[in-house]
Design a protein around this motif. Structure first.
Motif, PDB file in Angstrom:
ATOM      1  N   UNK A 144      42.457  32.697  32.959  1.00 26.94           N
ATOM      2  CA  UNK A 144      41.367  32.930  33.920  1.00 26.94           C
ATOM      3  C   UNK A 144      41.602  34.164  34.798  1.00 26.94           C
ATOM      4  N   UNK A 145      42.706  34.860  34.601  1.00 24.31           N
ATOM      5  CA  UNK A 145      42.998  36.005  35.460  1.00 24.31           C
ATOM      6  C   UNK A 145      41.941  37.098  35.337  1.00 24.31           C
ATOM      7  N   UNK A 146      41.397  37.275  34.125  1.00 26.51           N
ATOM      8  CA  UNK A 146      40.364  38.296  33.933  1.00 26.51           C
ATOM      9  C   UNK A 146      39.143  38.013  34.809  1.00 26.51           C
ATOM     10  N   UNK A 147      38.729  36.748  34.872  1.00 29.76           N
ATOM     11  CA  UNK A 147      37.556  36.374  35.656  1.00 29.76           C
ATOM     12  C   UNK A 147      37.819  36.585  37.143  1.00 29.76           C
ATOM     13  N   UNK A 148      38.994  36.169  37.620  1.00 28.28           N
ATOM     14  CA  UNK A 148      39.316  36.320  39.043  1.00 28.28           C
ATOM     15  C   UNK A 148      39.460  37.792  39.424  1.00 28.28           C
ATOM     16  N   UNK A 149      40.000  38.599  38.513  1.00 29.88           N
ATOM     17  CA  UNK A 149      40.086  40.029  38.783  1.00 29.88           C
ATOM     18  C   UNK A 149      38.694  40.646  38.890  1.00 29.88           C
ATOM     19  N   UNK A 150      37.813  40.279  37.966  1.00 28.24           N
ATOM     20  CA  UNK A 150      36.431  40.768  37.992  1.00 28.24           C
ATOM     21  C   UNK A 150      35.736  40.345  39.289  1.00 28.24           C
ATOM     22  N   UNK A 151      35.963  39.109  39.704  1.00 34.63           N
ATOM     23  CA  UNK A 151      35.385  38.619  40.964  1.00 34.63           C
ATOM     24  C   UNK A 151      35.889  39.450  42.143  1.00 34.63           C
ATOM     25  N   UNK A 152      37.183  39.700  42.190  1.00 39.32           N
ATOM     26  CA  UNK A 152      37.758  40.441  43.318  1.00 39.32           C
ATOM     27  C   UNK A 152      37.194  41.859  43.377  1.00 39.32           C
ATOM     28  N   UNK A 153      37.087  42.521  42.219  1.00 39.02           N
ATOM     29  CA  UNK A 153      36.620  43.905  42.206  1.00 39.02           C
ATOM     30  C   UNK A 153      35.161  44.014  42.650  1.00 39.02           C
ATOM     31  N   UNK A 154      34.329  42.990  42.330  1.00 35.81           N
ATOM     32  CA  UNK A 154      32.945  42.993  42.784  1.00 35.81           C
ATOM     33  C   UNK A 154      32.834  42.563  44.247  1.00 35.81           C
ATOM     34  N   UNK A 155      33.645  41.604  44.635  1.00 32.67           N
ATOM     35  CA  UNK A 155      33.574  41.082  46.019  1.00 32.67           C
ATOM     36  C   UNK A 155      34.105  42.089  47.021  1.00 32.67           C
ATOM     37  N   UNK A 156      35.128  42.855  46.655  1.00 36.03           N
ATOM     38  CA  UNK A 156      35.752  43.811  47.575  1.00 36.03           C
ATOM     39  C   UNK A 156      35.827  45.182  46.904  1.00 36.03           C
ATOM     40  N   UNK A 181      30.216  34.604  36.715  1.00 37.91           N
ATOM     41  CA  UNK A 181      30.995  35.719  36.171  1.00 37.91           C
ATOM     42  C   UNK A 181      31.730  35.323  34.894  1.00 37.91           C
ATOM     43  N   UNK A 182      32.032  34.038  34.761  1.00 45.72           N
ATOM     44  CA  UNK A 182      32.748  33.588  33.557  1.00 45.72           C
ATOM     45  C   UNK A 182      31.942  33.872  32.292  1.00 45.72           C
ATOM     46  N   UNK A 183      30.635  33.692  32.384  1.00 45.69           N
ATOM     47  CA  UNK A 183      29.789  33.923  31.218  1.00 45.69           C
ATOM     48  C   UNK A 183      29.848  35.385  30.794  1.00 45.69           C
ATOM     49  N   UNK A 184      29.860  36.288  31.760  1.00 46.39           N
ATOM     50  CA  UNK A 184      29.938  37.715  31.450  1.00 46.39           C
ATOM     51  C   UNK A 184      31.274  38.069  30.795  1.00 46.39           C
ATOM     52  N   UNK A 185      32.347  37.548  31.378  1.00 45.18           N
ATOM     53  CA  UNK A 185      33.681  37.870  30.869  1.00 45.18           C
ATOM     54  C   UNK A 185      33.875  37.324  29.456  1.00 45.18           C
ATOM     55  N   UNK A 186      33.417  36.105  29.230  1.00 49.56           N
ATOM     56  CA  UNK A 186      33.559  35.518  27.890  1.00 49.56           C
ATOM     57  C   UNK A 186      32.790  36.317  26.839  1.00 49.56           C
TER      58      UNK A 186
END
Length: 699
Positions: free
Chosen positions: A397-409, A549-554
């Motif tokens: 799940x690191x990819x999803x959390x990284x994507x979230x962080x980059x969009x959130x901040x 975001x998970x749907x996009x990453x998958x």
């Protein structure tokens, strides 16, 4: 031909004369050493005079260039620097660059460095260590007479750095300071004894050059042939050139300054074997070695002259050692399981393992019997302006959390990975998700590495995916976030990674992405710097956004995996054919027929795959075009919904990528461990709400 029949381009050699003898074959030219050949002692005296003139920046034949140095009122313009006796040109440059006061490491080390003391400095990253050792070198060179065009510069200072990027950065910083200095527009007239010459253009007072691997060695050799005062180099490339350049070897042997930047990385076991050879050149010769090497030319000198010569040999070398970490404990690899055995004798003696500083004292030939050691490293290896946080998640799940962080901040984020394969896997994924990302690792060409660094510097919202070659020394302006996508193996690497942000008293944020199997490593890393795992708070996550975001990453993973399979198949097949052509071997008929059959059959399959790929990309493009709306926000009316966003839209404090969330710094969403412990589980909260509601009904 003239009178010298059969001889072209004779070169006049001092002490050698041409004698012609008549033989059966005719007149033959022979060479005879003149009896008036200068003695070895006279030659040595000439060499000594040349060496002295070289140290003074002039030659016996060259005119003395007198340069007028304009006055600078440092007492009023730079009161914090006024107590440090630096050259006026340096003061001007510091004022022009708005360096109004020295950093703590500069204020502590410069007074010792300017009086020829050896200095070992330990200070936090981004504290100005480059100028701490660079200013004394420039001060010494600027205090010498101005060099001329007719005399080759002699190497006076050598700065060794562990990475190419750091070496180029140090060279760039020093050159920027030199170009900022206000040189006189009108060159002063040169004065000679008994004659005067018209004004001529002056060469640069100080020349700084970088020698690193991955770039043209021929160009670098030409730079060295022209002569430099300060050489910034990586040990590998420098030793390659020294092996074929005796003059450079002599220059290293007669250095005035030796600098080791990021010294702990330089002397790690198994790293930079070339460094050992370079350091041997800088070591003093014993009296016996000096006499055996020089006795032939000084046979007639008395003992007093011999003692005087011994006292002067290489005693002028000044050594500077700087790093952010100088502890062997921090270099322990926590990802390897080690069993420590402590003997009773070791326990009784209470012996401590040798430190990195002890290694330095053994390997470096300090001329100062007691080098000045300045330790300004912060407690726990963390600067006061750095905030730290962590996200605990599964490895997948690191990819999803990284994507979230980059969009959130949004901002400049430096993402560290421990392997090149990790960068190659993650790079196409973030590109498919429309994120400006650039790779940086050792297998890229040096030109591409520098280009990616430059792009990252100049792009406001961008990501740099890097291995630990970017962890040390790089000064990238305004890095907002450092993300440890993969946990570092050693504590000193963790400290240096964090040092890429929160530099020069700016704010910065560091985030650890911790998988369950990495918690032990994180605990060991923090304990080695005297900290507890609970000191690092967890980041608050909008789970509703994470699900979207998970749907996009998958979907991006499916596209990337399909593209990777096609590339791998084509690469393997092309490699087999190219190898067979190089070796002159015919491929097996089965392989050829299979490939031909596959090519016929695969045409239809390829078209089907292309259609499928196009459909996946169209689906991902559609998902990326859809706005991310937080829970409780009305998609039709901005004034309705449980979370009104009108005020945020008017004030401009809204996140453009995630509608309904405010613009916030990364450190503002941290949840401390104490609050987390006090928080009640979701099940218990629901149970209490149900009990209260039932109590109201019954009442």
């Amino acid at each position: 031909m003239g009178g010298d029949d059969g001889i072209l381009e004779l070169e006049e050699v001092e002490g050698v004369e041409v004698v012609y003898e008549m033989t059966d074959a005719g007149r033959v030219a022979k060479f005879r050493v003149s009896e008036e050949t200068p003695s070895t002692r006279e030659v040595d005296e000439d060499n000594d005079r040349d060496h002295t003139a070289e140290n003074e920046g002039e030659t016996p034949e060259d005119p003395i260039i007198v340069e007028e140095i304009p006055a600078f009122d440092s007492e009023n313009l730079l009161p914090a620097w006024h107590k440090i006796p630096l050259h006026p040109k340096i003061m001007m440059a510091l004022h022009e660059k708005s360096f109004h006061e020295p950093t703590p490491i500069q204020a502590a080390s410069l007074p010792f460095a300017l009086v020829d003391r050896d200095v070992v400095g330990v200070a936090q990253t981004g504290s100005g260590k480059t100028l701490a050792y660079g200013l004394p070198i420039l001060h010494h060179l600027l205090s010498k007479p101005h060099p001329s065009f007719s005399r080759k510069r002699s190497l006076r200072a050598l700065i060794l750095a562990p990475t190419r990027e750091l070496a180029l950065q140090v060279s760039s910083h020093l050159n920027e300071l030199l170009t900022t200095m206000e040189f006189s527009k009108k060159s002063p007239e040169t004065e000679t004894s008994g004659s005067s010459k018209p004004a001529t253009k002056l060469p640069p007072h100080v020349s700084v050059a970088a020698i690193v691997g991955g770039m043209s060695a021929q160009k670098q050799r030409r730079v060295l042939d022209r002569g430099v005062d300060v050489l910034v180099a990586t040990p590998g490339r420098l030793w390659d050139i020294i092996q074929d350049d005796d003059e450079l070897a002599r220059g290293v042997k007669n250095l005035r300054f030796l600098v080791l930047d990021e010294a702990d990385r330089m002397i790690e076991a198994g790293h930079f074997a070339e460094l050992e050879n370079i350091l041997r050149l800088t070591q003093r010769e014993s009296k016996e070695d000096m006499i055996s090497n020089d006795i032939e030319g000084r046979a007639g000198e008395d003992d007093d002259d011999e003692e005087e010569t011994w006292a002067e040999i290489k005693d002028g070398l000044q050594t500077f050692v700087f790093s952010a970490t100088l502890s062997k404990d921090l270099q322990q690899n926590f990802k390897k399981k080690r069993r420590f055995k402590v003997s009773k004798k070791h326990y009784e003696r209470d012996e401590k393992p040798a430190s990195t500083l002890d290694d330095l004292l053994l390997r470096l030939d300090f001329r100062d019997p007691n080098p000045e050691i300045i330790d300004l490293s912060p407690k726990g290896g963390v600067v006061s302006t750095l905030q730290e946080g962590k996200i605990e998640c599964l490895s997948g799940d690191k990819d999803v959390y990284l994507y979230y962080f980059l969009l959130r901040h949004p901002g400049k984020s430096l993402v560290f990975l421990s392997s090149i394969d990790g960068i190659r896997r993650l790079m196409p994924l973030v590109e498919l998700l429309n994120i400006n990302a650039y790779p940086l690792h050792s297998q890229l060409e040096q030109r591409q590495r520098l280009k990616n660094l430059d792009r990252f510097r100049n792009t406001p919202n961008s990501v740099l995916l890097a291995t630990d070659i970017a962890a040390r020394g790089l000064d990238i302006p305004a890095v907002d976030h450092v993300i440890h996508f993969q946990i570092p193996r050693t504590a000193d690497t963790y400290i240096h990674r964090n040092g890429r942000t929160a530099r020069a008293m700016r704010k910065g944020f560091s985030m650890l992405m911790v998988a369950p199997d990495e918690r032990r490593v994180v605990r060991a890393l923090l304990s080695s710097v005297g900290r507890d795992e609970g000191e690092i708070s967890e980041m608050g996550i909008e789970l509703s956004m994470l699900d979207k975001l998970k749907e996009r990453v998958q979907l991006a993973r499916k596209i990337e995996n399909a593209q990777h399979k096609v590339k791998k198949t084509n690469h393997d097949r092309n490699w087999m054919r190219e190898t067979a052509e190089v070796l002159g071997v015919e491929l097996d008929s089965d392989f050829v027929s299979d490939s031909d059959d596959e090519s016929k059959v695969s045409t239809q399959k390829r078209k089907a795959k292309d259609r499928k790929m196009a459909a996946l990309k169209a689906e991902l493009k559609h998902l990326l075009s859809q706005p991310l709306i937080a829970r409780g926000i009305s998609a039709k009316y901005i004034t309705s919904g449980s979370r009104p966003i009108v005020d945020d839209l008017i004030s401009g404090e809204f996140n453009e990528a995630m509608l309904g969330l405010k613009k916030m710094e990364a450190g503002s969403e941290l949840v401390s461990a104490k609050k987390k412990k006090k928080a009640k589980p979701i099940t218990s909260v629901k149970k209490e709400e149900m009990e209260e509601e039932w109590a109201g009904i019954t009442a």
